[in-house]
Design an enzyme around this catalytic site. Sequence first.
Site, short mmCIF file in Angstrom:
data_model
loop_
_atom_site.label_atom_id
_atom_site.label_comp_id
_atom_site.label_asym_id
_atom_site.label_seq_id
_atom_site.Cartn_x
_atom_site.Cartn_y
_atom_site.Cartn_z
N THR A 197 -6.92 14.85 -13.52
CA THR A 197 -8.14 14.74 -14.32
C THR A 197 -8.62 16.11 -14.75
O THR A 197 -8.53 17.08 -13.98
CB THR A 197 -9.27 14.03 -13.54
OG1 THR A 197 -10.53 14.31 -14.17
CG2 THR A 197 -9.35 14.48 -12.09
N SER A 229 -17.10 16.17 -8.08
CA SER A 229 -17.33 15.03 -7.18
C SER A 229 -16.22 15.06 -6.14
O SER A 229 -15.20 15.75 -6.33
CB SER A 229 -17.28 13.69 -7.93
OG SER A 229 -15.94 13.30 -8.17
N LYS A 283 -8.40 15.10 -6.44
CA LYS A 283 -7.39 15.24 -7.49
C LYS A 283 -6.97 16.70 -7.68
O LYS A 283 -5.93 16.97 -8.27
CB LYS A 283 -7.91 14.67 -8.82
CG LYS A 283 -8.35 13.22 -8.76
CD LYS A 283 -7.21 12.27 -8.53
CE LYS A 283 -6.44 12.01 -9.81
NZ LYS A 283 -5.47 10.89 -9.65
N THR A 288 -27.10 4.86 -21.66
CA THR A 288 -27.58 5.67 -20.53
C THR A 288 -26.95 7.06 -20.59
O THR A 288 -25.90 7.30 -20.00
CB THR A 288 -27.24 5.01 -19.19
OG1 THR A 288 -25.84 4.70 -19.19
CG2 THR A 288 -28.03 3.74 -18.98
N VAL A 289 -27.60 7.97 -21.30
CA VAL A 289 -27.16 9.37 -21.33
C VAL A 289 -27.73 10.06 -20.10
O VAL A 289 -28.94 10.04 -19.88
CB VAL A 289 -27.64 10.06 -22.62
CG1 VAL A 289 -27.29 11.55 -22.59
CG2 VAL A 289 -27.01 9.38 -23.84
N TYR A 290 -26.84 10.67 -19.29
CA TYR A 290 -27.29 11.33 -18.05
C TYR A 290 -27.84 12.72 -18.39
O TYR A 290 -27.10 13.60 -18.82
CB TYR A 290 -26.14 11.46 -17.05
CG TYR A 290 -25.57 10.15 -16.53
CD1 TYR A 290 -26.20 8.92 -16.77
CD2 TYR A 290 -24.39 10.14 -15.78
CE1 TYR A 290 -25.66 7.73 -16.27
CE2 TYR A 290 -23.86 8.96 -15.28
CZ TYR A 290 -24.50 7.76 -15.54
OH TYR A 290 -23.96 6.59 -15.06
N LEU A 324 -17.56 6.29 -22.41
CA LEU A 324 -17.59 5.64 -23.73
C LEU A 324 -17.46 4.12 -23.58
O LEU A 324 -18.14 3.36 -24.29
CB LEU A 324 -16.49 6.21 -24.63
CG LEU A 324 -16.48 5.66 -26.05
CD1 LEU A 324 -17.82 5.81 -26.75
CD2 LEU A 324 -15.39 6.33 -26.88
N VAL A 367 -10.90 8.43 -20.51
CA VAL A 367 -10.17 7.55 -21.42
C VAL A 367 -11.12 6.49 -21.96
O VAL A 367 -12.02 6.05 -21.25
CB VAL A 367 -9.02 6.85 -20.68
CG1 VAL A 367 -8.19 5.99 -21.63
CG2 VAL A 367 -8.13 7.88 -20.00
N TYR A 425 -14.19 12.65 -5.48
CA TYR A 425 -13.02 12.12 -6.17
C TYR A 425 -12.28 13.22 -6.92
O TYR A 425 -11.06 13.40 -6.78
CB TYR A 425 -13.42 11.01 -7.15
CG TYR A 425 -12.45 10.87 -8.28
CD1 TYR A 425 -11.18 10.33 -8.07
CD2 TYR A 425 -12.77 11.33 -9.56
CE1 TYR A 425 -10.26 10.24 -9.11
CE2 TYR A 425 -11.86 11.24 -10.60
CZ TYR A 425 -10.61 10.70 -10.37
OH TYR A 425 -9.70 10.62 -11.39
N HIS A 426 -13.01 13.98 -7.73
CA HIS A 426 -12.35 15.04 -8.50
C HIS A 426 -11.72 16.07 -7.57
O HIS A 426 -10.65 16.60 -7.86
CB HIS A 426 -13.36 15.69 -9.44
CG HIS A 426 -13.77 14.81 -10.59
ND1 HIS A 426 -14.96 14.13 -10.62
CD2 HIS A 426 -13.14 14.48 -11.74
CE1 HIS A 426 -15.05 13.43 -11.75
NE2 HIS A 426 -13.95 13.62 -12.45
N ASP A 469 0.84 -1.19 0.00
CA ASP A 469 0.00 0.00 0.00
C ASP A 469 0.88 1.25 0.00
O ASP A 469 1.72 1.42 0.88
CB ASP A 469 -0.89 -0.03 1.26
CG ASP A 469 -1.97 1.03 1.23
OD1 ASP A 469 -1.85 2.00 0.47
OD2 ASP A 469 -2.94 0.87 1.99
#
Lengths: 382, 382
Positions: B144, B179, B185, B253-255, B239, B211, B181-182, B74
């Site tokens: 990102t 988010s 980053k 599934t387009v949000y 994608l 990606v 997560y973002h 880790d």
Amino acid sequence: MRVLILGGDGYLGWPTAMYLSQRGHEVAVVDNYFRRRASTELNREPLVPVPNLHRRAALWEALSGRRVKVYIGDVCDYPFLLQTFREFGPEGVVHYAEQPAAPYSMMGHKEALFTLTNNLVSTANVIYAVKETDINCHIVKLGTMGVYGTPNIDIEEGYLEVEHKGRRHKFLYPKTPGSLYHLTKAQDGDLLYFYCRIWGIRVTDLNQGPVYGIVTDESQQDERLFSIFNYDDIFGTVLNRFLVQAVAGVPLTVYGKGGQTRGYLNIKDTMACVELSLRHPAAAGEYRVFNQFVETFTVNDLAAKVQEAGAALGLKVEINHIPNPRLEAEEHYYNPAHTGLLSLGLQPHYLRAAVLQEMLQLVMKYKNNIDKNLIQPAVKWR
Amino acid sequence: MRVLILGGDGYLGWPTAMYLSQRGHEVAVVDNYFRRRASTELNREPLVPVPNLHRRAALWEALSGRRVKVYIGDVCDYPFLLQTFREFGPEGVVHYAEQPAAPYSMMGHKEALFTLTNNLVSTANVIYAVKETDINCHIVKLGTMGVYGTPNIDIEEGYLEVEHKGRRHKFLYPKTPGSLYHLTKAQDGDLLYFYCRIWGIRVTDLNQGPVYGIVTDESQQDERLFSIFNYDDIFGTVLNRFLVQAVAGVPLTVYGKGGQTRGYLNIKDTMACVELSLRHPAAAGEYRVFNQFVETFTVNDLAAKVQEAGAALGLKVEINHIPNPRLEAEEHYYNPAHTGLLSLGLQPHYLRAAVLQEMLQLVMKYKNNIDKNLIQPAVKWR
């Protein structure tokens, strides 16, 4: 109002508890005594010994007839925090429960990781506890003016409207902090701002300048109610350090050229700013930022003021420019806005000669407690 | 060059290891298998089962004659990381060892705290390990494009020169991530930028767009060398999800409105970008930012392209606009700069119909592995 104070044992936490309690708020404090343990382990004891929270709360109750509830535990321990929220049901929470010292955060890997995880996990836990128990509970987080660094443009209050290639956008004001501690205080703000946008929590971030002062109206009634007052190189703020150095007969330690300009405020104004923020909460989803200081000085200004105030009391105060242990601009542009708290009604205390003399006289009472070994900076940024 | 890849088991980590190994670099990978455990625990298994790192390294050696060293552990475990740095002595380190899924970070308190602490502690440990062992070791961190959000002005490459009230200052470009997560980053970038300023470390931050792609030149030789390819609502990128939905006969599934615009790139370009960055390291003290994508599309564009490519293969692909589980602008201005990697020599792969058809054909080979239960989004931001 029911107010939960996280970090209620600290330099600001305990006087805030008494200040709010005195004004009729229902107050509870939370602390894990990290700061006490660190002060002892690093041999950076405060000027005046401070009884534990249970004892101070009992003293305060005997003196004022008002009760402050005490929870001993770690804000990073989510089940404990959640239980505390459920039990006390705060309408406002004041988040002071962060590792507050820039030099501590630069000591080494262990201290860096502690600062990073403690300051961010505590903030994330507060956000989740608010969401879980009462989304309208207003979070007042202590920030620092140090998050901004010293950009070459005016520092606005929280946000910056940018015009770029003919288009406009309003950003959270970009941060350039000068220590890992300061960085975590930008990062905790980013966390709060994010959950304001996503969940609609209510947040006030108080970007505070360096605080000075020993007593408040509440604490001066009994020295056992004093704040934890540090004058050392790690936990002491600059003017508090200078006051003790002046009394100890040690030359004031000005780091580098001394042209570093910051916005300062009296600890009594911190109390008022926190209460004003609580009484006028942020709207749902609002991340409100106040720049919390009342006047700006260079380090050289402060040293000269302490020298002058000392002379009036018969103290011969010398000033020593020592190599700067930090990495920071020692001469720079600095023009930060600070209108938000004034518009809420803040009545500032200014750093007049009489204020400095009063603080010096108080330090003189405890002159024998001063440990001169704690005065030269031991932690270097590089 | 000796390159240590942190997160070497992941969607990008393992193909990067083979790509660099193939080009003569001495490569070691580190992973704690978090992503595998989470995929299993959440029942989000990849399309094609993937052997463990030791087995893949052995397969790769048998195929190529080149050795990739494997360390299981880790990155948040500092003694382990430091020992790995000491033993391998990297000249460059590629930091992929972060929790990479926005929906995962929004699942609940446990996942939020894991994302926050894993992503920041891993980054802090890498910084300290570099300082401790070789300050010139170049850190290439995967970022990102999502850190920027969708501001109403052009997104520049890393920095923004601001003119304000007649004065100018260059800031790190302000971030408005969508988010947790973002956000982490953006925060790991702030950490790296800070230690560039203080210690003079060398950092390249690759702000990558979503990606797509399944195989690289190296992995397509044997399906056991394939990337971990997720098509689910949590770990799958948009994608890749659409490709699998098209093959499964499930409406794409387009949000929401589908006007969300992002910059995309082929997994093969990620490999090239990382190697270009390693071969042209950042200077001492430089925090270099590249916006890593090659072309922008709306989600509607992508859906239409997949529909068209599917039709050419006899697939009847439907498009479904479903309520957006995220909180994001569904129609917005978007004009991000991306010249840095092109100027280093990147030769982009574009999303042509043939590329889409090739990917669809590959997914069709594994059609029986598709679990249709993993397609509708289960995690909501609010």
